[in-house]
Design an enzyme around this catalytic site. Sequence first.
Site, mmCIF file in Angstrom:
data_model
loop_
_atom_site.group_PDB
_atom_site.id
_atom_site.type_symbol
_atom_site.label_atom_id
_atom_site.label_comp_id
_atom_site.label_asym_id
_atom_site.label_seq_id
_atom_site.Cartn_x
_atom_site.Cartn_y
_atom_site.Cartn_z
ATOM 1 N N LYS A 273 1.017 -1.280 -0.099
ATOM 2 C CA LYS A 273 0.031 0.160 -0.058
ATOM 3 C C LYS A 273 0.901 1.315 0.039
ATOM 4 O O LYS A 273 1.584 1.477 0.999
ATOM 5 C CB LYS A 273 -0.964 -0.056 1.219
ATOM 6 C CG LYS A 273 -1.644 1.126 1.398
ATOM 7 C CD LYS A 273 -2.637 1.152 2.725
ATOM 8 C CE LYS A 273 -3.352 2.514 2.966
ATOM 9 N NZ LYS A 273 -4.349 2.524 4.037
ATOM 10 N N ASP A 278 -2.876 10.114 3.687
ATOM 11 C CA ASP A 278 -4.231 9.942 3.972
ATOM 12 C C ASP A 278 -5.149 10.714 4.557
ATOM 13 O O ASP A 278 -4.850 10.641 5.964
ATOM 14 C CB ASP A 278 -4.399 8.117 4.481
ATOM 15 C CG ASP A 278 -5.713 7.904 4.646
ATOM 16 O OD1 ASP A 278 -6.662 8.317 3.903
ATOM 17 O OD2 ASP A 278 -6.000 7.017 5.242
ATOM 18 N N LYS A 285 -10.773 12.597 7.915
ATOM 19 C CA LYS A 285 -10.404 12.000 9.062
ATOM 20 C C LYS A 285 -10.469 13.230 9.967
ATOM 21 O O LYS A 285 -10.339 14.477 9.659
ATOM 22 C CB LYS A 285 -8.911 11.723 9.101
ATOM 23 C CG LYS A 285 -8.752 10.156 8.568
ATOM 24 C CD LYS A 285 -7.255 9.858 8.443
ATOM 25 C CE LYS A 285 -7.029 8.661 7.760
ATOM 26 N NZ LYS A 285 -7.513 7.323 8.685
ATOM 27 N N ASP A 296 1.436 6.299 5.429
ATOM 28 C CA ASP A 296 0.541 5.418 4.936
ATOM 29 C C ASP A 296 1.013 4.712 3.741
ATOM 30 O O ASP A 296 0.707 3.812 3.067
ATOM 31 C CB ASP A 296 -0.767 5.828 4.745
ATOM 32 C CG ASP A 296 -1.848 5.163 4.876
ATOM 33 O OD1 ASP A 296 -1.971 3.927 5.580
ATOM 34 O OD2 ASP A 296 -3.070 5.591 4.295
ATOM 35 N N ASP A 355 -12.251 6.713 3.343
ATOM 36 C CA ASP A 355 -10.879 6.335 4.234
ATOM 37 C C ASP A 355 -10.471 5.004 4.242
ATOM 38 O O ASP A 355 -9.397 4.655 4.756
ATOM 39 C CB ASP A 355 -11.515 6.866 5.785
ATOM 40 C CG ASP A 355 -10.085 7.149 6.530
ATOM 41 O OD1 ASP A 355 -9.029 7.076 5.727
ATOM 42 O OD2 ASP A 355 -10.259 7.271 7.700
ATOM 43 N N GLU A 357 -9.506 3.353 1.865
ATOM 44 C CA GLU A 357 -8.921 3.665 0.506
ATOM 45 C C GLU A 357 -7.855 2.501 0.176
ATOM 46 O O GLU A 357 -7.513 2.230 -0.921
ATOM 47 C CB GLU A 357 -8.239 4.868 0.020
ATOM 48 C CG GLU A 357 -7.044 5.174 0.760
ATOM 49 C CD GLU A 357 -6.824 4.951 2.250
ATOM 50 O OE1 GLU A 357 -7.745 5.160 3.027
ATOM 51 O OE2 GLU A 357 -5.536 4.798 2.720
ATOM 52 N N ARG A 359 -7.560 -0.563 0.548
ATOM 53 C CA ARG A 359 -8.229 -1.962 -0.004
ATOM 54 C C ARG A 359 -8.592 -1.752 -1.412
ATOM 55 O O ARG A 359 -8.479 -2.574 -2.243
ATOM 56 C CB ARG A 359 -9.189 -2.503 0.923
ATOM 57 C CG ARG A 359 -10.464 -1.736 1.061
ATOM 58 C CD ARG A 359 -11.271 -2.126 2.206
ATOM 59 N NE ARG A 359 -10.871 -1.643 3.183
ATOM 60 C CZ ARG A 359 -11.438 -1.832 4.825
ATOM 61 N NH1 ARG A 359 -12.514 -2.741 4.734
ATOM 62 N NH2 ARG A 359 -10.767 -1.211 5.673
HETATM 63 N N1 BES Z 1 -4.479 4.506 6.803
HETATM 64 C C1 BES Z 1 -5.660 4.132 7.429
HETATM 65 C C2 BES Z 1 -5.192 3.077 8.621
HETATM 66 C C3 BES Z 1 -4.280 3.626 9.717
HETATM 67 C C4 BES Z 1 -4.913 4.260 10.798
HETATM 68 C C5 BES Z 1 -2.988 3.381 9.752
HETATM 69 C C6 BES Z 1 -4.055 4.449 12.061
HETATM 70 C C7 BES Z 1 -2.126 3.703 10.788
HETATM 71 C C8 BES Z 1 -2.708 4.246 11.805
HETATM 72 C C9 BES Z 1 -6.577 3.402 6.609
HETATM 73 O O1 BES Z 1 -6.779 3.941 5.367
HETATM 74 C C10 BES Z 1 -8.044 3.891 7.200
HETATM 75 O O2 BES Z 1 -8.379 4.892 7.348
HETATM 76 N N2 BES Z 1 -8.784 2.845 7.776
HETATM 77 C C11 BES Z 1 -9.984 2.901 8.287
HETATM 78 C C12 BES Z 1 -10.909 1.922 7.900
HETATM 79 C C13 BES Z 1 -12.450 2.231 8.255
HETATM 80 C C14 BES Z 1 -12.995 3.439 7.618
HETATM 81 C C15 BES Z 1 -12.958 1.046 7.885
HETATM 82 C C16 BES Z 1 -9.722 3.062 9.946
HETATM 83 O O3 BES Z 1 -8.938 2.250 10.352
HETATM 84 O O4 BES Z 1 -10.413 3.643 10.540
HETATM 85 ZN ZN ZN Z 2 -4.852 4.377 4.703
HETATM 86 ZN ZN ZN Z 3 -7.890 5.798 5.128
#
Ligand code: BES
Ligand code: ZN
Ligand code: ZN
Length: 520
Positions: A273, A278, A285, A296, A355, A357, A359
Amino acid sequence: MLTMQLADQDFWGNNTEGFVFFLGENLDGFVNHAHLEHIEQQYYPHLRTVLKRHKFEGKKGQLYTLTAPNNDQIKQFIFIGLGKQSKKSYIDLETLRRALGTMVLTLKKLSIETAIFSLPNEEIYKISAEELLKQTAIAALMASYDFTELKSNKDSHPEWNGNLFIKIADDKKGNFASALQQATIIGDAMNQVRRWCDLPGNFATPTYLSQEVEKIAAEHHLACTVFGHEKAAELGMGGFLAVDAGSHQDGKFVVLEYKTKEKNAPTIALVGKGITFDTGGISLKPSESMHGMKYDMSGAAAAIAVMKIIAQLKPEVNVVSVTPFVENMPDGSAQRQDDVIRFMNGKTAEIKSTDAEGRLILADGLCYAEKFYTPETIIDIATLTGACLIALGYYYTGLMTQDDTLLEVLPKIGFATGDRTWPLPLDDDFKAANNSPIADLRNTGSGEYKAGTITAGCFLQEFVKNARWAHLDIAGTADGVPGISYLGRGSAGASIRLLVEFVMNYRTYMGTTQIPEHEA
Ligand code: BES
Ligand code: ZN
Ligand code: ZN
C-alpha cells in the site's frame, strides 16, 4: 552513516576510542572476562567493584560509561546490560539487538566514531555465529538511522560517521565477511526507505517515489514499470482511479521485477500500500487521526526495500513488487460515499467510506500481480486499519491468511528476525460483513461484525484467485514504536526483515514448488 568491519587484530590492539561490553546479570554470563581483567590491569584496578558500587549489575538495558586517559588518547568504556538468560532464545536475541541499539545511541551521544565490541557466544541464541553477526549488524544499522535532513541547523544535529569494529573469537568458523555484507545490504536498503516514510507528504509524492524506485531499478538491474491513470483506465483499475481522482498529485502504479537464472522457479509477488498521505478523502479524518498519515505508504516502501535487497542477494525465486502510489485527498473530483466502483477483475464495490482507500488500491494491485505474473505466493503489506493498532499494538504485525504453511512460517520468521507478526483469524464467517445490497462488496465491513482488521483482510481476499496469499497489516508496527532502542520513533521498516528472510529461503519454508490449489 555507520560502517562496520570485522576486527582482525587483537581486541585491544585496535586504535579505537570506544570499547563496548555486553554483560549479563551479576556481570556474568555473556562476556569474555579477560576483557574486564584487562581494564582492571590497565585502567581501573577495581572495575568490577566500581560497577557494582554504581549499581551497574548487568540488568537488561542498563548502561554505564567510564572514561580513562591513555597517553594522549582517551578511552571510553561502555557497559550495557543483557540481564538474565531467558527461557526463549529469540527473547535473548531481541535483548541483544536492543543492547546494540543502546550502544549506537550512546556512541552517537558521546560523539565516539570508532568503537569495538565482541560478539557474545552464539550458543545462548541457538543460531550460528554467522547468523548472530548478521542479526546484530542489522540492528546496529537500524539504530544508526535518524531523520534530520529537514533541520536547517546542522550544528545541533552533527553528522555521525560511526566506524564499528566487531571482534569475533578466533576459534569461531564461518563466512563472517559474507554475513556482514548481507547485513549491510539489508540495513542500508531499509534505512533508505525508512527515509521515504519519514519524509512528509509534500516531499514524498507519488511522482518523487516512483522516480526513486526507477533509480533503484537502474542501479540494480531490475525491470521497472511505472504508469499513471491513463494506463490504469485501460486496465480497468477502478480502485486505483477512485482514490487517485481526489488529488492534484498524479498517482503512480509502480512495478519492479527480479528474475532468477533458475528455470522453473516460482514467483512471489509483494503488493504494498502506497498512500503518500491519507486525509480520509471526502470521509475526512478528524485532525488528530490524520497525524502520521504520511506513513501510509510504509507497505509499498517495505516491498521496494525487499526488491533492492534481493537484487543483491540473488535468491533462486522470481519476485515482483506491485506498489500503487496515490494520495488520498478530498476534492471536487474526489470519489464520494455511495459511489460504486469496478476493479480490474470486474468485481464492484460500494464506497461506504473513502477513508477505507488502502483496500481499493490493493485490490487492483492484487489483480495486476496475479494477472501478469501468476505468482505461486502473494504477500501484501499495508498500514490498512486503525483497528489493528488497537488489537495488537506496536510490536506485532497482523497476519491474516488461510494458507497453513504461511500461517506457520511467517510468525516463526518474525521471531527469528525480530520483525514480529501474529495471526488473526480469517474464517469465512467474517466475509458477510462486506456484503452490499447493490454491489458485489462494500468497502468497509459492516459495524455489526466488528473486527475491522479481519473484515479488511476478507475484502482483499476477494481479489486473489489462485495464489497462496497472506495479508500483513502493519498499521501498528510501521512507525512510532515505543521503547525499542534500535527503531527510534519514526519509521520502523516493518516487515522488511521478515520478507527478506522469507524470500531468501522460500523453498525451504514452503517446500519445493507445490502446485497451489485452484478454485473451480
Ligand atoms: N491508513 C488508515 C489506517 C491507519 C490508521 C493506519 C491508523 C495507521 C494508523 C486507513 O486507510 C484507514 O483510514 N482505515 C480506516 C478504515 C475504516 C474506514 C473502515 C480506519 O482504520 O479507521
Ligand atoms: Zn490509509
Ligand atoms: Zn484511510
